[in-house]
Design an enzyme around this catalytic site. Structure first.
Site, PDB file in Angstrom:
ATOM      1  CB  SER A 148      -0.878  -0.022   1.267  1.00 46.53           C
ATOM      2  OG  SER A 148      -1.469   1.233   1.481  1.00 46.53           O
ATOM      3  CE1 TYR A 195      -3.195  -0.235   5.337  1.00 50.55           C
ATOM      4  CE2 TYR A 195      -3.566  -2.588   5.676  1.00 50.55           C
ATOM      5  CZ  TYR A 195      -3.358  -1.500   4.821  1.00 50.55           C
ATOM      6  OH  TYR A 195      -3.315  -1.703   3.469  1.00 50.55           O
ATOM      7  CE  LYS A 199      -1.314  -4.544   3.505  1.00 49.95           C
ATOM      8  NZ  LYS A 199      -1.475  -5.917   2.967  1.00 49.95           N
TER       9      LYS A 199
HETATM   10  C1  WQD Z   1      -9.598   9.121   0.889  1.00 49.03           C
HETATM   11  C2  WQD Z   1      -9.822  10.609   1.134  1.00 49.03           C
HETATM   12  C3  WQD Z   1     -10.178  11.154   3.430  1.00 49.03           C
HETATM   13  C4  WQD Z   1     -13.979   9.104   3.931  1.00 49.03           C
HETATM   14  C5  WQD Z   1      -6.876   4.362   3.030  1.00 49.03           C
HETATM   15  C6  WQD Z   1      -5.816   3.645   3.799  1.00 49.03           C
HETATM   16  C7  WQD Z   1      -4.832   3.073   2.836  1.00 49.03           C
HETATM   17  C8  WQD Z   1      -5.542   2.204   1.827  1.00 49.03           C
HETATM   18  C9  WQD Z   1      -6.583   3.004   1.090  1.00 49.03           C
HETATM   19  C10 WQD Z   1      -5.624  -0.089   2.426  1.00 49.03           C
HETATM   20  C11 WQD Z   1      -9.096  11.108   2.382  1.00 49.03           C
HETATM   21  C12 WQD Z   1     -11.422  11.466   2.590  1.00 49.03           C
HETATM   22  C13 WQD Z   1     -12.809   9.597   3.371  1.00 49.03           C
HETATM   23  C14 WQD Z   1     -15.011  10.012   4.324  1.00 49.03           C
HETATM   24  C15 WQD Z   1     -13.642  11.836   3.566  1.00 49.03           C
HETATM   25  N1  WQD Z   1      -6.171   1.128   2.488  1.00 49.03           N
HETATM   26  N2  WQD Z   1     -12.653  10.933   3.187  1.00 49.03           N
HETATM   27  N3  WQD Z   1     -14.787  11.351   4.108  1.00 49.03           N
HETATM   28  O1  WQD Z   1      -7.198   7.331   3.672  1.00 49.03           O
HETATM   29  O2  WQD Z   1      -6.389   7.678   1.277  1.00 49.03           O
HETATM   30  O3  WQD Z   1      -6.290   5.420   2.315  1.00 49.03           O
HETATM   31  O4  WQD Z   1      -7.486   3.507   2.088  1.00 49.03           O
HETATM   32  O5  WQD Z   1      -4.622  -0.399   1.836  1.00 49.03           O
HETATM   33  O6  WQD Z   1      -3.894   2.313   3.579  1.00 49.03           O
HETATM   34  O7  WQD Z   1      -5.135   4.577   4.606  1.00 49.03           O
HETATM   35  O8  WQD Z   1      -8.484   6.376   1.692  1.00 49.03           O
HETATM   36  O9  WQD Z   1     -10.865   6.372   1.104  1.00 49.03           O
HETATM   37  O10 WQD Z   1     -10.223   6.447   3.570  1.00 49.03           O
HETATM   38  O11 WQD Z   1      -9.867   8.464   2.133  1.00 49.03           O
HETATM   39  O12 WQD Z   1     -13.480  13.037   3.382  1.00 49.03           O
HETATM   40  O13 WQD Z   1     -16.086   9.626   4.838  1.00 49.03           O
HETATM   41  O14 WQD Z   1     -11.206  10.808   1.350  1.00 49.03           O
HETATM   42  O15 WQD Z   1      -9.965  12.200   4.370  1.00 49.03           O
HETATM   43  O16 WQD Z   1      -8.640  12.408   2.134  1.00 49.03           O
HETATM   44  P1  WQD Z   1      -7.057   6.827   2.295  1.00 49.03           P
HETATM   45  P2  WQD Z   1      -9.929   6.867   2.166  1.00 49.03           P
END
Ligand code: WQD
Length: 381
Positions: A148, A195, A199
């Site tokens: 990741s 987590y 990785k």
């Molecule tokens: C994306 C953006 C949030 C939800 C995570 C893990 C990473 C990988 C992918 C496993 C961010 C914003 C989100 C919401 C929001 N997972 N958001 N409101 O955090 O980039 O990565 O998932 O491998 O390890 O960390 O993905 O989809 O959670 O968030 O504003 O209800 O959307 O702040 O900027 P992220 P995400």
């Protein structure tokens, strides 16, 4: 799975009923590989197996070719007796018929890993170590690891796109795009959760295994933000429990399961103030595994390598919402709230190493992903 000895060649996919695992299993079948899925259903449903079969049959009926074999062993990949039995059932003439392994099985909820780190280290790290030992005992040493972009930790905060050389392991014989060999360990600084550390440590363990025994060919694929679903609309994202990733949450607002989207932070150093990510269509991501497998089986040198699987361009949270609104033709209510702990403002890939060495690049757009999701939802309705 039939009890008789089976001498066909297979790809073993752990966690193959999950979001990325199921789309990768489908693409493996389309590419002509026989597949054995190992999945304990802890974060997936058995019905996903039938969805993969339906989507594969749709494809093969169109092409008139026969669909390869797909098997499901609904066991936990850490169940050594079950895995030993699986491997022995796919061995002939004292050689294993499992020619490659793609390892997706892991826990992946960032917030949960902070509350319950030992659950994450047990499954994602101890499990990995025992699994590698077992595979090594049977000479199964072509291994693809689901990693990741989280391994880049706070490096993402520089606001620069991330290159593989931004996180190189001590034992990795790494030549960057400039051909310069790098040995120093980077990355892991500022990884904000257990987590993410599983990785990084997982990659470090794999790099050391490859350095200790040149018969291993190991690739860690660093996913950015996978979204969308298969174009057939038969295979979607169907996690157990409440999603925390952006697009599944947006889908919950669209289907009325959730009143509105909370946007975590509108004061990031980005053009519209909301955070930017590299959203990659899950089918492109799955095809990155096929390209890696082909490279591993046919050409790649021994050792450990990492590849970013991303599009190379970023979109903001607001852009995701407005694209989905324009495709679905429905308004998606959202409210700006404070930042979420552990988030970074921007995380975008440089994906030219995979383009150069795996002859793989993304082909689908953000609009394609939103269209495919709407197609899946329409078929579920
Ligand atoms: C994306 C953006 C949030 C939800 C995570 C893990 C990473 C990988 C992918 C496993 C961010 C914003 C989100 C919401 C929001 N997972 N958001 N409101 O955090 O980039 O990565 O998932 O491998 O390890 O960390 O993905 O989809 O959670 O968030 O504003 O209800 O959307 O702040 O900027 P992220 P995400």
């Amino acid at each position: 799975h039939s009890p008789s000895i089976d001498d066909l060649q297979y790809i073993l996919v752990t966690g193959g009923l999950g979001f990325i695992g199921s789309h990768t299993s489908l693409e493996l079948l389309k590419a002509g590989y026989n597949v054995i899925i190992v999945d304990d259903l802890s974060n997936s449903f058995r019905s996903v197996f039938d969805r993969i079969v339906a989507a594969a049959n749709l494809h093969f009926n169109k092409t008139g070719r026969e669909c390869p074999i797909l098997k499901l062993w609904d066991v936990n990949y850490q169940n050594e007796a079950a895995m030993r039995g699986l491997i022995q059932a796919h061995t002939s003439n004292w050689r294993s018929n499992i020619v490659g392994v793609i390892h997706f099985a892991a826990f992946k909820a960032v917030e949960e890993s902070i509350r319950n780190p030992l659950k994450y280290y047990r499954n994602n790290i101890s499990g990995l170590i025992d699994f590698l030992s077992l595979l090594g005992d049977f000479g199964i040493k072509n291994f693809i690891f689901s990693s990741s972009a989280t391994v880049y930790g706070s490096l993402a905060d520089r606001g620069l796109p991330l290159r593989e050389e931004d996180c190189v392991h001590q034992s990795e014989n790494f030549h960057g795009a400039d051909g310069v060999e790098r040995q120093a360990v980077q990355g892991c600084k500022g990884i904000t959760n257990p987590y993410g550390r599983t990785k990084f440590f997982g990659e470090a363990i794999l790099a050391d295994v490859a350095a200790s025994d040149p018969s291993w060919k190991i690739t860690a694929l660093r996913y950015f933000n996978p979204i969308g679903c298969d174009v057939s609309g038969l295979l979607g994202e169907d996690p157990r429990g409440t999603p925390s990733n952006l697009v599944p949450v947006v889908v919950e607002v669209m289907t009325g399961q959730r009143k509105e989207l909370s946007v975590f932070g509108s004061d990031w150093n980005t053009p519209d103030g909301t955070a930017i990510r590299d959203f990659i269509h899950v089918t492109d991501l799955a095809r990155g595994h096929i390209a890696t497998l082909s490279n591993t089986l046919n050409t790649s040198p021994a050792g450990f390598r990492t590849y970013n699987l991303g599009t190379g361009s970023g979109f903001s949270v607001t852009e995701i919402v407005s694209t989905m609104e324009s495709v679905a033709k429905v308004p998606i209510s959202k409210k700006m709230v404070g930042r979420r702990a552990g988030d970074v403002g921007s995380c975008v890939a440089v994906a030219d190493r995979a383009a150069r060495e795996l002859n793989w690049k993304t082909e689908k757009t953000l609009k394609d992903a939103c269209t495919d999701i709407c197609n899946f939802l329409a078929l579920q309705a």
